[in-house]
Design a protein around this motif. Sequence first.
Motif, PDB file in Angstrom:
ATOM      1  N   ALA A  66     -10.145 -17.405  25.012  1.00  0.00           N
ATOM      2  CA  ALA A  66     -10.041 -15.763  24.604  1.00  0.00           C
ATOM      3  C   ALA A  66     -10.999 -15.065  25.371  1.00  0.00           C
ATOM      4  O   ALA A  66     -10.702 -13.768  25.663  1.00  0.00           O
ATOM      5  CB  ALA A  66     -10.130 -15.919  23.175  1.00  0.00           C
ATOM      6  N   CYS A  67     -12.280 -15.688  25.359  1.00  0.00           N
ATOM      7  CA  CYS A  67     -13.430 -14.588  26.087  1.00  0.00           C
ATOM      8  C   CYS A  67     -13.015 -14.492  27.559  1.00  0.00           C
ATOM      9  O   CYS A  67     -13.113 -13.287  28.147  1.00  0.00           O
ATOM     10  CB  CYS A  67     -14.774 -15.281  25.920  1.00  0.00           C
ATOM     11  SG  CYS A  67     -15.524 -15.238  24.231  1.00  0.00           S
TER      12      CYS A  67
ATOM     13  N   ASN B  87       0.629 -29.109  27.111  1.00  0.00           N
ATOM     14  CA  ASN B  87       0.290 -29.791  28.376  1.00  0.00           C
ATOM     15  C   ASN B  87       0.720 -29.044  29.745  1.00  0.00           C
ATOM     16  O   ASN B  87       0.000 -28.955  30.439  1.00  0.00           O
ATOM     17  CB  ASN B  87       1.037 -31.080  28.504  1.00  0.00           C
ATOM     18  CG  ASN B  87       0.813 -32.270  27.582  1.00  0.00           C
ATOM     19  OD1 ASN B  87      -0.359 -32.269  27.324  1.00  0.00           O
ATOM     20  ND2 ASN B  87       1.575 -32.981  27.246  1.00  0.00           N
ATOM     21  N   PHE B  88       1.741 -28.075  29.626  1.00  0.00           N
ATOM     22  CA  PHE B  88       1.983 -27.173  30.590  1.00  0.00           C
ATOM     23  C   PHE B  88       0.909 -26.273  30.852  1.00  0.00           C
ATOM     24  O   PHE B  88       0.563 -25.818  31.699  1.00  0.00           O
ATOM     25  CB  PHE B  88       3.409 -26.592  30.460  1.00  0.00           C
ATOM     26  CG  PHE B  88       3.717 -25.427  31.429  1.00  0.00           C
ATOM     27  CD1 PHE B  88       4.364 -26.080  32.781  1.00  0.00           C
ATOM     28  CD2 PHE B  88       3.652 -24.134  31.287  1.00  0.00           C
ATOM     29  CE1 PHE B  88       4.475 -24.982  33.825  1.00  0.00           C
ATOM     30  CE2 PHE B  88       4.029 -23.231  32.325  1.00  0.00           C
ATOM     31  CZ  PHE B  88       4.621 -23.698  33.556  1.00  0.00           C
ATOM     32  N   CYS B  89       0.407 -25.604  29.651  1.00  0.00           N
ATOM     33  CA  CYS B  89      -0.369 -24.502  29.697  1.00  0.00           C
ATOM     34  C   CYS B  89      -1.797 -25.236  30.307  1.00  0.00           C
ATOM     35  O   CYS B  89      -2.777 -24.449  31.017  1.00  0.00           O
ATOM     36  CB  CYS B  89      -0.724 -23.774  28.512  1.00  0.00           C
ATOM     37  SG  CYS B  89       0.660 -22.859  27.806  1.00  0.00           S
ATOM     38  N   ASP B  90      -2.149 -26.514  30.037  1.00  0.00           N
ATOM     39  CA  ASP B  90      -3.439 -27.332  30.125  1.00  0.00           C
ATOM     40  C   ASP B  90      -3.411 -27.382  31.474  1.00  0.00           C
ATOM     41  O   ASP B  90      -4.589 -27.047  32.282  1.00  0.00           O
ATOM     42  CB  ASP B  90      -3.604 -28.454  29.524  1.00  0.00           C
ATOM     43  CG  ASP B  90      -4.105 -28.231  28.176  1.00  0.00           C
ATOM     44  OD1 ASP B  90      -4.852 -27.016  27.774  1.00  0.00           O
ATOM     45  OD2 ASP B  90      -4.143 -29.009  27.325  1.00  0.00           O
ATOM     46  N   ILE B  91      -2.291 -27.683  32.279  1.00  0.00           N
ATOM     47  CA  ILE B  91      -2.289 -28.355  33.603  1.00  0.00           C
ATOM     48  C   ILE B  91      -2.800 -26.945  34.450  1.00  0.00           C
ATOM     49  O   ILE B  91      -3.023 -27.145  35.805  1.00  0.00           O
ATOM     50  CB  ILE B  91      -0.978 -28.904  33.963  1.00  0.00           C
ATOM     51  CG1 ILE B  91      -1.260 -29.866  35.245  1.00  0.00           C
ATOM     52  CG2 ILE B  91       0.037 -27.827  34.451  1.00  0.00           C
ATOM     53  CD1 ILE B  91      -0.052 -30.587  35.344  1.00  0.00           C
ATOM     54  N   LEU B  92      -2.702 -25.711  34.027  1.00  0.00           N
ATOM     55  CA  LEU B  92      -2.751 -24.759  34.892  1.00  0.00           C
ATOM     56  C   LEU B  92      -4.394 -24.722  35.426  1.00  0.00           C
ATOM     57  O   LEU B  92      -5.061 -24.250  36.414  1.00  0.00           O
ATOM     58  CB  LEU B  92      -2.729 -23.395  34.135  1.00  0.00           C
ATOM     59  CG  LEU B  92      -1.218 -23.109  33.794  1.00  0.00           C
ATOM     60  CD1 LEU B  92      -1.300 -21.749  33.284  1.00  0.00           C
ATOM     61  CD2 LEU B  92      -0.510 -22.773  35.422  1.00  0.00           C
ATOM     62  N   ILE B  93      -5.349 -25.302  34.580  1.00  0.00           N
ATOM     63  CA  ILE B  93      -6.743 -25.364  34.622  1.00  0.00           C
ATOM     64  C   ILE B  93      -7.088 -26.398  35.927  1.00  0.00           C
ATOM     65  O   ILE B  93      -7.849 -25.704  36.794  1.00  0.00           O
ATOM     66  CB  ILE B  93      -7.514 -25.732  33.658  1.00  0.00           C
ATOM     67  CG1 ILE B  93      -7.448 -24.793  32.135  1.00  0.00           C
ATOM     68  CG2 ILE B  93      -8.983 -25.860  33.520  1.00  0.00           C
ATOM     69  CD1 ILE B  93      -7.820 -25.213  31.013  1.00  0.00           C
TER      70      ILE B  93
ATOM     71  N   VAL C 206      -5.410 -18.449  33.572  1.00  0.00           N
ATOM     72  CA  VAL C 206      -6.052 -19.609  32.928  1.00  0.00           C
ATOM     73  C   VAL C 206      -6.575 -19.402  31.714  1.00  0.00           C
ATOM     74  O   VAL C 206      -6.197 -20.421  30.698  1.00  0.00           O
ATOM     75  CB  VAL C 206      -7.283 -19.887  34.036  1.00  0.00           C
ATOM     76  CG1 VAL C 206      -8.041 -21.147  33.457  1.00  0.00           C
ATOM     77  CG2 VAL C 206      -6.859 -20.200  35.356  1.00  0.00           C
ATOM     78  N   GLY C 207      -7.025 -18.216  31.368  1.00  0.00           N
ATOM     79  CA  GLY C 207      -7.398 -17.901  30.084  1.00  0.00           C
ATOM     80  C   GLY C 207      -6.488 -17.936  28.940  1.00  0.00           C
ATOM     81  O   GLY C 207      -6.675 -18.431  27.688  1.00  0.00           O
ATOM     82  N   LEU C 208      -5.415 -17.257  29.318  1.00  0.00           N
ATOM     83  CA  LEU C 208      -4.038 -17.098  28.375  1.00  0.00           C
ATOM     84  C   LEU C 208      -3.343 -18.671  28.309  1.00  0.00           C
ATOM     85  O   LEU C 208      -3.097 -19.010  27.154  1.00  0.00           O
ATOM     86  CB  LEU C 208      -2.774 -16.198  29.047  1.00  0.00           C
ATOM     87  CG  LEU C 208      -1.807 -16.049  28.412  1.00  0.00           C
ATOM     88  CD1 LEU C 208      -2.058 -15.554  26.776  1.00  0.00           C
ATOM     89  CD2 LEU C 208      -0.698 -15.424  28.998  1.00  0.00           C
ATOM     90  N   GLY C 209      -3.410 -19.491  29.372  1.00  0.00           N
ATOM     91  CA  GLY C 209      -2.999 -20.665  29.219  1.00  0.00           C
ATOM     92  C   GLY C 209      -3.972 -21.622  28.210  1.00  0.00           C
ATOM     93  O   GLY C 209      -3.499 -22.338  27.437  1.00  0.00           O
ATOM     94  N   GLY C 210      -4.951 -21.574  28.492  1.00  0.00           N
ATOM     95  CA  GLY C 210      -6.057 -22.194  27.649  1.00  0.00           C
ATOM     96  C   GLY C 210      -5.966 -21.826  26.198  1.00  0.00           C
ATOM     97  O   GLY C 210      -6.241 -22.811  25.216  1.00  0.00           O
TER      98      GLY C 210
END
Length: 247
Positions: free
Chosen positions: A24-25, A201-207, A222-226
């Motif tokens: 979020a930060c 898993n889809f959002c995490d893999i962006l990192i 990356v922040g939004l996905g995380g």
Amino acid sequence: MDAFIRFTNQSQGRDRLYRATQHACMLLRYLLESKAGKEEVVMKLKKLESSVSTGRKWFRLGNVVHAIQATEQSIQVTDLVPRLCLTLANLNRVVYYICDTVLWVKSVGLTSGINREKWQMWAARHYYYFLLLSLVRDLYEISLQMGRVAHERAKKEKSSSQDPLGYSVVDEETEWLQSFLLLLFQSLKRHPPLLLDTVKNFCDILIPLNQLGIYKSNHGVVGLGGLVSSVAGLVTVVYPQMKLKTR
């Protein structure tokens, strides 16, 4: 061993909360960087993000043991495809947590003979493999669910002249896409844990994709996905029935 596993499981909720705060930060920092007069707020968000990231490492120290146990459990899965995907995924997760522990040792100054960049790349690579294999498992489970839904609808409409999905047989690509999306929607609606795990898993893999340079994203993406992934993870901690089960 069981007491230690229970402890690390309980710490997962705190880790997910810290992770949500961290991303979020990152997202807020990205949104405010281009705004005039927000330099002080951006610096505070950056410091908070760094502090939370450091705190999270404490929660992950025991996760290597949990990952080893998860690997042992995945070997017992009856279905071949999930068994293979989960076993290989958890093995990569074990290596990831080992790399993460080495990086923690480096960050607290216990040793100076560690190449931080090399270990970070190893950690990102094995985290990527873990998530990729987890997504393959999710896609396999989705295909099974879609097959069940299609079979049930075909049985209900067996006496009808309509096709299994309720559409006339045409060659138009848009008609096929509508049928596919409808079937996918109905399948995921009937299995919320599968939807939650796939989104996570889809959002995490962006990192790791960004870290490895495979697909570059900005800090906002990356922040939004995380953040979305962390919220999904918190849901599975608060409501264990929402966690995707193995068969």
